[in-house]
Scaffold this active site. Sequence first.
Site, mmCIF file in Angstrom:
data_model
loop_
_atom_site.group_PDB
_atom_site.id
_atom_site.type_symbol
_atom_site.label_atom_id
_atom_site.label_comp_id
_atom_site.label_asym_id
_atom_site.label_seq_id
_atom_site.Cartn_x
_atom_site.Cartn_y
_atom_site.Cartn_z
ATOM 1 N N SER A 186 0.692 -1.205 -0.078
ATOM 2 C CA SER A 186 0.029 0.046 -0.155
ATOM 3 C C SER A 186 0.775 1.239 0.061
ATOM 4 C CB SER A 186 -0.922 -0.054 1.239
ATOM 5 O OG SER A 186 -0.106 -0.087 2.482
ATOM 6 N N HIS A 214 -5.791 -4.366 -1.425
ATOM 7 C CA HIS A 214 -5.757 -3.126 -2.205
ATOM 8 C C HIS A 214 -5.756 -3.766 -3.692
ATOM 9 C CE1 HIS A 214 -5.006 0.264 0.256
ATOM 10 N NE2 HIS A 214 -4.541 -0.504 0.981
ATOM 11 N N LYS A 245 -12.627 -1.298 1.424
ATOM 12 C CA LYS A 245 -11.877 -0.628 0.520
ATOM 13 C C LYS A 245 -12.847 -0.359 -0.680
ATOM 14 C CE LYS A 245 -7.206 -0.618 2.636
ATOM 15 N NZ LYS A 245 -6.750 -1.882 3.247
HETATM 16 C C1 LIG Z 1 -6.346 -2.127 4.650
HETATM 17 C C2 LIG Z 1 -5.741 -3.349 4.892
HETATM 18 C C3 LIG Z 1 -6.078 -4.204 6.165
HETATM 19 C C4 LIG Z 1 -7.178 -3.843 6.958
HETATM 20 O O1 LIG Z 1 -8.450 -3.966 6.607
HETATM 21 P P1 LIG Z 1 -9.682 -3.405 7.319
HETATM 22 O O2 LIG Z 1 -10.756 -4.189 6.816
HETATM 23 O O3 LIG Z 1 -9.908 -2.172 7.433
HETATM 24 O O4 LIG Z 1 -9.405 -4.020 8.660
HETATM 25 C C5 LIG Z 1 -5.453 -5.270 5.993
HETATM 26 N N1 LIG Z 1 -4.639 -5.734 5.015
HETATM 27 C C6 LIG Z 1 -4.107 -4.974 4.175
HETATM 28 C C7 LIG Z 1 -2.911 -5.471 3.049
HETATM 29 C C8 LIG Z 1 -4.813 -3.717 4.081
HETATM 30 O O5 LIG Z 1 -4.345 -2.780 3.086
#
Ligand SMILES: *Cc1c(COP(=O)(O)O)cnc(C)c1O
Length: 398
Positions: A186, A214, A245
């Site tokens: 990310s 992502h 997301k």
């Molecule tokens: C955003 C993200 C998470 C966390 O996701 P949530 O559902 O907001 O807890 C976990 N792993 C990765 C790789 C992320 O980018």
Amino acid sequence: MTSSAERFDASINERLHQLRAAGTYKHEIIMEGPQSSTVTTVAGPMRNFCANNYLGLASHPAVVEGARRGLQERGVGLASVRFICGTQDEHRALEQDVAGLLGYDDAILFGSCFDANTGLFAGIATEHDVIISDELNHASIIDGIRLSRARRSVYRHGDVADLRHRLGQARDEAHQLFVVTDGVFSMEGHLAPLPQILDVAEEFGAVVVVDDSHGVGVVGAKGFGTVDLYGAQPRVAIQTGTFGKALGGASGGYVVGSRTVVDLLRQTARPYLFSNALAPAVVGSARAAIDVLTHSPELVRRLHENVVWFREAIASAGFKVLSGDHAIVAVMVGEEERAAQLATRIRQAGVLVVAFSYPVVPRGEARIRVQISADHSRADLEAAVGAFRAANEEFSIV
Ligand SMILES: *Cc1c(COP(=O)(O)O)cnc(C)c1O
């Protein structure tokens, strides 16, 4: 006389002071409306380039309607964990939707992907196992490995030779080897080298886990994610991901895998066993988001067109950008202080971006992370590039 609570507060205050002095104290920008490509902040409207709202589904009419129907037809919430009296038909339907979307047997829902990752490793690995993890993996993967009894080994970011070396080291002592990686990193917008990872993992009999938070909704012509891009199901045995997301942005996470893996997790994953079932509105929005992703390929196409346009324009403006074609565009600045100043000036021009610096990224590699959405208009993209150009005239980054 000071109470122990007051003394504790004073010591906490000292730590807060240190964060402020180091420039790493985080300030929240207050918004007064829904998540969108333009948001209403207390400082006025801003074009938003820092949400994970890649497909614009956070305020998409069909997704909002899915949430509304969930709320109306199934209530506010379950007031129970799944295995007591917290499973509705819609939870099972969402699990089948996610499994179908990603090409797996079954799925299990969690309150977040953070929960999915902290439940997964403790749920499937034992003290006789070794988990080998990319050094830039998400915090929830790191915590998830810590919560398991397995041994941990960390390989250099994306370095398959180092991974192979560590697999060789661990092979004799491990009952089961696991390799875990983010599908998309990310802070860089880089994809994991999945085909190479799979080749070495299979050589050593290791099970590969990919967190594609992502990736799903973004990567690949259909937006079905990093694993799908490489056609790597079911060689990637387990995927984790989020509804927070691209898939609507509400909340919730999942693990997909074989029927047996999912079955075991329903018996062992502690955030599943000991935390409330997903709220019906969240289930409804996630189901609608998957439906939109599946039936509206033009959204993913528009996202990809926007990414290509922005990456070309920002590079033409002279900025150094980490290579790739993901919607995460890391505009490299270098020095921490300058990145913060540049981001502040860009925000003053009405474009919402955030600078990331040490310890989130290596020292001297501070950057502004831009996130493109299908919802951005050409005018939004032009305004963002214009704000970068104008700020650069002041700070001479490039
Ligand atoms: C955003 C993200 C998470 C966390 O996701 P949530 O559902 O907001 O807890 C976990 N792993 C990765 C790789 C992320 O980018």
